[in-house]
Design a protein around this motif. Structure first.
Motif, mmCIF file in Angstrom:
data_model
loop_
_atom_site.group_PDB
_atom_site.id
_atom_site.type_symbol
_atom_site.label_atom_id
_atom_site.label_comp_id
_atom_site.label_asym_id
_atom_site.label_seq_id
_atom_site.Cartn_x
_atom_site.Cartn_y
_atom_site.Cartn_z
ATOM 1 N N VAL A 89 44.958 41.745 45.976
ATOM 2 C CA VAL A 89 44.861 41.415 44.558
ATOM 3 C C VAL A 89 43.691 42.376 44.128
ATOM 4 O O VAL A 89 42.792 42.570 44.848
ATOM 5 N N LEU A 90 44.004 43.124 43.075
ATOM 6 C CA LEU A 90 43.192 44.219 42.634
ATOM 7 C C LEU A 90 42.654 43.908 41.163
ATOM 8 O O LEU A 90 43.120 43.557 40.354
ATOM 9 N N VAL A 91 41.200 43.606 41.128
ATOM 10 C CA VAL A 91 40.527 43.188 39.808
ATOM 11 C C VAL A 91 39.543 44.302 39.508
ATOM 12 O O VAL A 91 38.557 44.545 40.021
ATOM 13 N N HIS A 92 39.918 44.739 38.272
ATOM 14 C CA HIS A 92 39.226 45.797 37.464
ATOM 15 C C HIS A 92 37.891 45.145 36.937
ATOM 16 O O HIS A 92 37.595 44.243 36.593
ATOM 17 N N GLY A 93 37.062 46.145 36.275
ATOM 18 C CA GLY A 93 36.015 45.983 35.925
ATOM 19 C C GLY A 93 35.744 45.837 34.216
ATOM 20 O O GLY A 93 36.595 46.083 33.830
ATOM 21 N N PHE A 94 34.541 45.749 34.055
ATOM 22 C CA PHE A 94 34.100 45.813 32.619
ATOM 23 C C PHE A 94 34.678 46.527 31.646
ATOM 24 O O PHE A 94 34.472 47.990 32.112
ATOM 25 N N ALA A 95 35.174 46.531 30.616
ATOM 26 C CA ALA A 95 35.724 47.445 29.597
ATOM 27 C C ALA A 95 36.897 48.443 29.979
ATOM 28 O O ALA A 95 37.444 49.183 29.288
ATOM 29 N N LEU A 96 37.528 48.002 31.161
ATOM 30 C CA LEU A 96 38.568 48.753 31.895
ATOM 31 C C LEU A 96 39.775 47.882 31.688
ATOM 32 O O LEU A 96 39.964 46.902 31.106
ATOM 33 N N ASP A 97 40.955 48.309 32.796
ATOM 34 C CA ASP A 97 41.943 47.534 32.743
ATOM 35 C C ASP A 97 42.583 47.723 33.939
ATOM 36 O O ASP A 97 42.105 48.745 35.055
ATOM 37 N N ARG A 98 43.620 47.256 34.313
ATOM 38 C CA ARG A 98 44.404 47.306 35.685
ATOM 39 C C ARG A 98 44.830 49.039 36.088
ATOM 40 O O ARG A 98 45.135 49.280 37.016
ATOM 41 N N ARG A 99 44.690 49.955 34.924
ATOM 42 C CA ARG A 99 45.042 51.435 35.126
ATOM 43 C C ARG A 99 44.017 51.749 36.081
ATOM 44 O O ARG A 99 44.131 53.078 36.566
ATOM 45 N N THR A 100 42.938 51.274 36.223
ATOM 46 C CA THR A 100 41.670 51.595 37.122
ATOM 47 C C THR A 100 42.265 51.944 38.452
ATOM 48 O O THR A 100 41.835 52.881 39.070
ATOM 49 N N SER A 148 43.896 31.081 38.849
ATOM 50 C CA SER A 148 45.207 30.923 37.967
ATOM 51 C C SER A 148 46.140 32.223 38.507
ATOM 52 O O SER A 148 47.523 31.742 38.838
ATOM 53 N N VAL A 149 45.748 33.428 38.676
ATOM 54 C CA VAL A 149 46.628 34.459 39.115
ATOM 55 C C VAL A 149 47.245 34.299 40.533
ATOM 56 O O VAL A 149 48.293 34.278 41.032
ATOM 57 N N LEU A 150 46.263 33.741 41.386
ATOM 58 C CA LEU A 150 46.644 33.506 42.701
ATOM 59 C C LEU A 150 47.561 32.287 42.981
ATOM 60 O O LEU A 150 48.531 32.565 43.691
ATOM 61 N N ARG A 151 47.214 31.307 42.071
ATOM 62 C CA ARG A 151 48.202 29.985 42.013
ATOM 63 C C ARG A 151 49.653 30.477 41.644
ATOM 64 O O ARG A 151 50.451 29.932 42.056
ATOM 65 N N THR A 152 49.563 31.612 40.632
ATOM 66 C CA THR A 152 50.830 31.859 40.028
ATOM 67 C C THR A 152 51.598 32.793 40.704
ATOM 68 O O THR A 152 52.837 32.777 40.966
ATOM 69 N N LEU A 153 51.227 33.888 41.380
ATOM 70 C CA LEU A 153 51.582 35.018 41.775
ATOM 71 C C LEU A 153 51.531 35.333 43.492
ATOM 72 O O LEU A 153 52.159 35.978 44.076
ATOM 73 N N ALA A 154 50.457 34.471 43.978
ATOM 74 C CA ALA A 154 50.308 34.537 45.234
ATOM 75 C C ALA A 154 49.938 33.084 45.967
ATOM 76 O O ALA A 154 48.974 32.769 46.630
ATOM 77 N N PRO A 155 50.952 32.170 45.786
ATOM 78 C CA PRO A 155 50.639 30.563 46.170
ATOM 79 C C PRO A 155 50.448 30.416 47.705
ATOM 80 O O PRO A 155 50.055 29.421 48.115
ATOM 81 N N ALA A 156 50.968 31.413 48.513
ATOM 82 C CA ALA A 156 51.046 31.329 49.976
ATOM 83 C C ALA A 156 50.794 32.604 50.626
ATOM 84 O O ALA A 156 50.850 33.718 50.046
ATOM 85 N N GLY A 157 50.311 32.436 51.862
ATOM 86 C CA GLY A 157 49.881 33.750 52.788
ATOM 87 C C GLY A 157 48.668 34.029 52.468
ATOM 88 O O GLY A 157 47.863 33.797 51.687
ATOM 89 N N PRO A 158 48.157 35.147 53.488
ATOM 90 C CA PRO A 158 46.936 35.792 53.398
ATOM 91 C C PRO A 158 46.645 36.613 52.349
ATOM 92 O O PRO A 158 47.650 37.174 51.726
ATOM 93 N N LEU A 159 45.318 36.619 51.989
ATOM 94 C CA LEU A 159 45.225 37.487 50.755
ATOM 95 C C LEU A 159 43.918 38.530 51.082
ATOM 96 O O LEU A 159 43.056 38.136 51.987
ATOM 97 N N VAL A 160 44.013 39.542 50.432
ATOM 98 C CA VAL A 160 42.759 40.615 50.330
ATOM 99 C C VAL A 160 42.491 40.681 48.889
ATOM 100 O O VAL A 160 43.384 40.979 48.245
ATOM 101 N N LEU A 161 41.289 40.427 48.497
ATOM 102 C CA LEU A 161 40.804 40.549 47.153
ATOM 103 C C LEU A 161 39.962 41.709 47.123
ATOM 104 O O LEU A 161 39.067 41.671 47.899
ATOM 105 N N VAL A 162 40.291 42.500 46.196
ATOM 106 C CA VAL A 162 39.257 43.580 45.775
ATOM 107 C C VAL A 162 38.872 43.773 44.436
ATOM 108 O O VAL A 162 39.820 43.736 43.852
ATOM 109 N N GLY A 163 37.608 44.019 44.326
ATOM 110 C CA GLY A 163 37.137 43.985 42.842
ATOM 111 C C GLY A 163 36.201 45.155 42.687
ATOM 112 O O GLY A 163 35.369 45.418 43.592
ATOM 113 N N HIS A 164 36.443 45.629 41.421
ATOM 114 C CA HIS A 164 35.193 46.641 41.083
ATOM 115 C C HIS A 164 34.494 46.080 39.903
ATOM 116 O O HIS A 164 34.760 45.612 39.019
#
Length: 372
Positions: A89-100, A148-164
């Motif tokens: 799961v890729l999480v973008h920063g302030f003033a940006l969006d997922r195109r980061t 909410s994103v995890l419960r909806t789109l990744a409810p099971a299995g291992p996760l790698v969370l990446v945030g900028h």
């Protein structure tokens, strides 16, 4: 984010100082705009665009946050129809969006082993997500949004969370709220150009976007009452803002202008008053105490030494609190290493994901389910 330049940068590039810039001498501003425009054309003629021409198609969807705000999201399955081993799961920063994550959304689904499913989303009041009430624009709520994103789109299995940047702070907020999630499912964490706190250590009350600065409040109010005026100033000052974006986003001032255009486009897509809604929460962020909750996962900390938005020392502090973390130092690189030095970041993320997959196997975590 403890550095005063953070607030100056984000405010100006986001349009706040652009509104205030109406008071700047017209002749001086015009000359500066002309110089930047000339430089912009020269760089464009000298370079080939570095942004991927084609991107893997994803399934666009939306997630409803716990307070009803709609979050725009996207899922990208592993190439070749493979069954994913884990979800990144890729999480973008302030003033940006997922195109980061333009480069990473292409490279990660192509990994040979493990097979990776990628989830991206736009934070509230950013990108294509719904505009949220000012009082809900807090890091606490952003942590809940990620849940909410995890419960909806990744409810099971291992996760790698990446945030900028603010995305990394979002991860820390979630770890503070749900330490059991990190013990049970999060096998890897990537923190890129972010901060864990000590926000008041560099004189924030006197900076442009400090919550104590009346200019911040005034421009935010003006943007609500006279949005066309503020957005008009942004357009007039577009080349100035482009130059400021290049200066503070990237360490290499000869960076491909297409990459500056990308960031400039993301910032410009957000309403000025939507950005000022986050000032309080960024100014009071302090989650040093939440860092030990990440220790059960593989951790990557990466940052550029020329970051003028969040000083490199903040990443050093995070790594010091997590002795088993891998610290990747990018000499001379600015605040957006996933764009400026995407190959280095891709390699670092690949290593993180591979270590996380090995860690997840002994836990017996079920693989993520492919969504219909």
């Amino acid at each position: 984010m403890a550095n005063r330049r953070l607030w100056q940068t984000l405010g100006v590039a986001g349009g706040v100082a652009g509104a205030a810039g109406a008071a700047v001498g017209v002749g001086v501003a015009a000359r500066k705009r002309s110089q930047i425009a000339t430089d912009r054309r020269r760089l464009a003629s000298e370079m080939s665009h570095g942004i991927p021409d084609s991107l893997p198609s994803g399934r666009e969807c939306s997630v409803t946050a716990d307070d009803g705000v709609r979050l725009a999201a996207e899922e990208i399955e592993p190439s070749g129809g493979r069954t994913p081993t884990l979800t990144v799961v890729l999480v973008h920063g302030f003033a940006l969006d997922r195109r980061t994550w333009q480069f990473q959304r292409r490279s990660l689904p192509e990994l040979g082993e493990p097979a990776v499913r990628v989830v991206l989303y736009d934070q509230r009041s950013h990108g294509r997500s719904e505009r949220a009430a000012q009082e809900s624009c807090t890091l606490e709520q952003l942590g809940k949004d990620l849940d909410s994103v995890l419960r909806t789109l990744a409810p099971a299995g291992p996760l790698v969370l990446v945030g900028h940047s603010m995305g990394g702070m979002t991860l820390m907020a979630l770890a503070e709220q749900q330490p059991e999630l990190f013990r049970e499912r999060v096998a890897g964490v990537g923190l890129i150009s972010t901060s864990a706190g000590e926000m008041g250590s560099a004189g924030l009350p006197g900076t442009l976007l400090s919550r104590h600065n009346p200019l911040t409040r005034g421009v935010g109010l003006l943007a609500r009452v006279q949005p066309s005026l503020v957005e008009g100033v942004r357009k007039v000052a577009s080349n100035l803002i482009w130059g400021i974006t290049r200066r503070y986003a990237y360490g290499n001032q000869s960076v491909d202008p297409a990459l500056v255009d990308l960031v400039d486009t993301m910032i410009s897509a957000n309403a000025v008053d939507a950005l000022t809604d986050f000032v309080d929460t960024l100014g009071t962020h302090d989650r040093i105490a939440a860092l030990p909750g990440l220790a059960s996962a593989e951790v990557l900390v990466a940052a550029g030494t020329a970051d003028q938005v969040i000083p490199y020392s903040h990443s050093e502090r995070i790594a010091a609190e997590l002795p088993t973390a891998t610290l990747v130092t990018l000499p001379g690189v600015g605040h957006l290493p996933m764009l400026e030095e995407h190959e280095v970041i891709d390699e670092a993320l690949t290593g993180l994901i591979q270590r996380a997959a090995k860690r997840a196997c002994p836990k017996g975590l079920r693989k993520p389910r492919r969504r219909a």
